[in-house]
Scaffold this motif. Structure first.
Motif, PDB file in Angstrom:
ATOM      1  N   LEU A 245     -53.124 -74.220 -57.223  1.00  0.00           N
ATOM      2  CA  LEU A 245     -53.321 -75.662 -57.264  1.00  0.00           C
ATOM      3  C   LEU A 245     -52.519 -76.277 -58.416  1.00  0.00           C
ATOM      4  CD1 LEU A 245     -57.163 -76.013 -56.579  1.00  0.00           C
ATOM      5  CD2 LEU A 245     -55.285 -76.581 -55.032  1.00  0.00           C
ATOM      6  N   GLN A 267     -60.093 -84.405 -58.715  1.00  0.00           N
ATOM      7  CA  GLN A 267     -59.241 -84.082 -57.577  1.00  0.00           C
ATOM      8  C   GLN A 267     -59.320 -82.596 -57.218  1.00  0.00           C
ATOM      9  OE1 GLN A 267     -55.245 -85.505 -58.261  1.00  0.00           O
ATOM     10  NE2 GLN A 267     -55.964 -87.514 -58.993  1.00  0.00           N
ATOM     11  N   VAL A 268     -59.335 -81.744 -58.240  1.00  0.00           N
ATOM     12  CA  VAL A 268     -59.402 -80.306 -57.990  1.00  0.00           C
ATOM     13  C   VAL A 268     -60.721 -79.943 -57.319  1.00  0.00           C
ATOM     14  CG1 VAL A 268     -59.483 -78.030 -59.071  1.00  0.00           C
ATOM     15  CG2 VAL A 268     -57.847 -79.741 -59.892  1.00  0.00           C
ATOM     16  N   GLN A 270     -62.699 -81.923 -55.617  1.00  0.00           N
ATOM     17  CA  GLN A 270     -62.733 -82.505 -54.271  1.00  0.00           C
ATOM     18  C   GLN A 270     -62.039 -81.587 -53.268  1.00  0.00           C
ATOM     19  OE1 GLN A 270     -60.637 -86.261 -53.887  1.00  0.00           O
ATOM     20  NE2 GLN A 270     -62.025 -86.948 -52.270  1.00  0.00           N
ATOM     21  N   GLN A 271     -60.895 -81.023 -53.681  1.00  0.00           N
ATOM     22  CA  GLN A 271     -60.172 -80.106 -52.806  1.00  0.00           C
ATOM     23  C   GLN A 271     -60.982 -78.830 -52.538  1.00  0.00           C
ATOM     24  OE1 GLN A 271     -56.722 -80.472 -51.315  1.00  0.00           O
ATOM     25  NE2 GLN A 271     -58.071 -79.124 -50.159  1.00  0.00           N
ATOM     26  N   LEU A 272     -61.631 -78.311 -53.585  1.00  0.00           N
ATOM     27  CA  LEU A 272     -62.429 -77.092 -53.417  1.00  0.00           C
ATOM     28  C   LEU A 272     -63.614 -77.338 -52.490  1.00  0.00           C
ATOM     29  CD1 LEU A 272     -62.440 -75.683 -57.077  1.00  0.00           C
ATOM     30  CD2 LEU A 272     -61.037 -74.925 -55.149  1.00  0.00           C
ATOM     31  N   ALA A 274     -63.707 -79.543 -50.124  1.00  0.00           N
ATOM     32  CA  ALA A 274     -63.147 -79.718 -48.780  1.00  0.00           C
ATOM     33  C   ALA A 274     -62.861 -78.379 -48.120  1.00  0.00           C
ATOM     34  CB  ALA A 274     -61.871 -80.558 -48.855  1.00  0.00           C
ATOM     35  N   TRP A 275     -62.526 -77.394 -48.946  1.00  0.00           N
ATOM     36  CA  TRP A 275     -62.276 -76.051 -48.406  1.00  0.00           C
ATOM     37  C   TRP A 275     -63.563 -75.245 -48.206  1.00  0.00           C
ATOM     38  CZ3 TRP A 275     -57.773 -74.938 -52.321  1.00  0.00           C
ATOM     39  CH2 TRP A 275     -56.603 -75.559 -51.857  1.00  0.00           C
TER      40      TRP A 275
END
Length: 304
Positions: A245, A267-268, A270-272, A274-275
């Motif tokens: 990332l 942001q980090v 949020q991405q985690l 989402a995964w």
């Protein structure tokens, strides 16, 4: 001959170097400690902290440069009346009782402090009549601190003072150091407990490979390493995901405990999420002194 100083400087090192054969322990180090300050010398093992303490105490002679304590050369007897120290390797006779040792130091320093005050400050009242040889490691450390207390010196050098102390003893030590500072004592300490330096020190000096690489208030040192420190537990985070990332640094993983630094934690995370990464016990904090220290010393090691 060193000229005496009448300003607010308690300790002064000017362009000090110390060589042991081909090994350079200190390399052109300069700093001052003002009267009434608590200054923490930080650095990895072998950085030069203990060498600096020994030079300031006059136990060793610098290869180059000048050192003064209240304007006096630390190798002269005149400077000794100002100073008390608590070193990593201290020793008093095992056959003496705790009270006897403290009384001896009181007389040596011709101090107005009482033995009872020193016993209380070090939480050794119950051990006053015990022989030194019967003390635990932590109790011995507290005894050496009691000797500094009873000396009532203007300048204290404390080299790794809370090693072997339990949590309660360490907290009491912090309180006593702050109390001594409030009375105008000047204190120079080294410690591997970064929390200790953060809690006590007015100023921090970071030494690595014999050179000063940073100095300032704990807040100023921490501000040199920007970003946020993120930590959480996860049972399904795959190896390498975080490292790929953008903007994620200093990733560490032990069992299911994950930690890293980033300028953009929202942001980090949020991405985690989402995964579908399982995240528990999430903590997002400003970078602490420990993280700043590790980053500063690691960067300098990589540069060298």
């Amino acid at each position: 001959m060193v000229n005496k100083s009448h300003d607010d400087t308690a300790v002064m090192l000017r362009n000090v170097s110390k060589h042991f054969g081909e090994v350079t322990a200190l390399n052109d180090v300069s700093f001052t400690v003002n009267k009434g300050e608590i200054v923490a010398l930080l650095g990895p093992n072998g950085a030069g902290k203990t060498t600096a303490i020994s030079l300031m105490l006059g136990l060793r002679k610098p290869t180059y440069g000048d050192i003064t304590l209240f304007g006096e050369d630390p190798r002269t007897p005149a400077s000794h009346r100002y100073v008390a120290s608590m070193l990593q390797e201290s020793k008093v006779p095992d056959t003496l009782h705790v009270r006897e040792v403290i009384e001896l130091f009181k007389r040596l320093y011709m101090s107005r402090k009482t033995v009872e005050e020193a016993l209380k400050a070090s939480a050794l009242e119950s051990k006053a009549n015990s022989r030194v040889g019967k003390l635990s490691g932590g109790e011995r450390q507290r005894l050496y601190f009691a000797l500094c207390v009873v000396a009532d010196a203007a300048l204290l050098f404390l080299d790794e003072p809370t090693v072997a102390m339990d949590v309660e003893s360490r907290r009491l030590f912090w309180e006593q150091v702050e109390s001594m500072s409030s009375l105008g004592k000047t204190i120079v300490l080294t410690t591997h407990y970064l929390e200790e330096a953060d809690a006590l020190a007015n100023r921090v000096i970071v030494i690595n490979h014999g050179k000063i690489i940073a100095q300032g208030t704990p807040s100023a040192i921490k501000s040199q390493v920007n970003g946020k420190f993120v930590r959480f537990h996860s049972s399904n985070l795959k190896d390498g995901v975080l490292s790929n990332l953008v903007g994620v640094h200093h990733v560490k993983s032990k069992d299911d405990l994950i930690s890293f630094r980033t300028f953009h934690p929202e942001q980090v995370l949020q991405q985690l999420f989402a995964w579908g990464v399982d995240i528990k016990d999430l903590e997002v904090n400003s970078v602490g002194l420990e993280e700043a220290f590790v980053t500063l010393t690691s960067n300098r090691t990589e540069e060298s």
